[in-house]
Scaffold this motif. Sequence first.
Motif, short mmCIF file in Angstrom:
data_model
loop_
_atom_site.label_atom_id
_atom_site.label_comp_id
_atom_site.label_asym_id
_atom_site.label_seq_id
_atom_site.Cartn_x
_atom_site.Cartn_y
_atom_site.Cartn_z
N THR A 116 109.16 54.41 161.04
CA THR A 116 107.90 53.79 160.62
C THR A 116 107.23 54.53 159.47
O THR A 116 106.40 53.94 158.77
N ARG A 118 104.98 56.68 159.89
CA ARG A 118 103.57 56.86 160.27
C ARG A 118 103.43 58.03 161.22
O ARG A 118 104.27 58.25 162.09
N GLU A 167 93.72 48.65 172.51
CA GLU A 167 93.48 47.99 171.23
C GLU A 167 92.66 48.87 170.29
O GLU A 167 92.92 48.94 169.08
N LEU A 170 94.65 51.58 168.32
CA LEU A 170 95.62 51.15 167.31
C LEU A 170 95.01 51.17 165.92
O LEU A 170 93.80 51.04 165.75
N GLY A 171 95.87 51.32 164.93
CA GLY A 171 95.46 51.28 163.53
C GLY A 171 96.68 51.34 162.63
O GLY A 171 97.82 51.47 163.10
N GLY A 172 96.45 51.27 161.35
CA GLY A 172 97.54 51.24 160.40
C GLY A 172 98.31 52.53 160.29
O GLY A 172 99.39 52.57 159.69
N LEU A 202 101.10 44.34 170.73
CA LEU A 202 100.31 45.14 169.79
C LEU A 202 101.21 45.99 168.91
O LEU A 202 100.95 46.14 167.70
N HIS A 206 101.31 45.58 164.79
CA HIS A 206 100.90 46.69 163.94
C HIS A 206 102.07 47.40 163.26
O HIS A 206 101.87 48.41 162.59
#
Length: 379
Positions: A116, A118, A167, A170-172, A202, A206
Amino acid sequence: MSTVGHAPALLPTYVRHDLTFVSGEGSWLVDADGRRYLDLLAGIAVVSLGHRHPAPLGAAHAQLDVLWHVSNLYSTEPMSRLASLLSERFGGSSAFFCNSGAEAVEAGLKWARKVTGRPVVVALEGSFHGRTHGALAVTGQPAKRAGWEPLAPAARFAHPNDLVSLEAALGGDVGAILLEPVLGEGGIIPLERGFVEAARALADAHGAVLLFDEVQCGLGRTGSFFAWQQLGVKPDALALAKALANGLPIGALLVADESPTGFEPGDHGSTFGGNPVAAAAACSVVEMIDDGLLAAVQARGAQLAAGLSALPGVVATRGRGLMLGADLDRPAAPVAAAALAAGLVVGTAGEHTLRLTPPLTISADEVRHGLELLEEVLA
């Protein structure tokens, strides 16, 4: 039964009971004085086929006579066979083998970061994923992280079965959602199907991966081969260890065939990962976890849960299969110590929760005997 701070010549990383076990068979352990104990802990969900089970015992002995170790620059028959057996049970996967649950989680975190790009992992409050640097960073128990922070990777924590908090986390920047289908050290808390389904959705929305830690709850412990099979939600990758070789050290990261491979040569490694002796034992364990054993796990789990619920001082019982927690009206540690003095091995999972993870092969009579001993201790 007293405890000692630590044994001579060992670093004091555990508070050990003043007790030495010297042998075991089936659901029973024997100490240095020859006293027998009914084992309802199984090395904390490790010796799942029982002590000295003939299948992994015979497989390990046979492999010891042939080959102990080669570098992972080469293949061995037990390692290749184990990867194939696990892939068949998972529904298509590729395996990385290591030596423990923490290592399997570390491999999963590294894989998630690779695929990813990330840096952030979302895990759960109360979760436990290991004590190595990365696994500790995503463990949702501040007391265990204290003294070692700042840790990496960066982690945010949601509450188990609380979709709103998941929820919000979560984030970018999130690369992975990491879940134990049944939280172990967090108090034996099964995740609800709807919560896990939402986590899958989710993660997909995302661009994150869904990683399951089944180190404690996998390999038949909950009554299905993988715990996720009861939830109907397949992860992108999965960490296994503990029961995989019935007590010999081995861990595994399984990456689903439909997920990105991620790793390339040189990205990760383990000197002893896939050791032929441990892998040979693990092959026999996987083969022994058949429909008959899984049905027995469900039956014995129902028997044990019902019996626990009827005991004095037990205010709630929860779990799946033979991974059970009993909430008490008193601190759990003194009860576990009293049980040990009475010849019964149990564990704890939090201040007021007894943890019971007996061998999956335990008999109905042994469950009854364990409940009788616990009743005497709790009375």
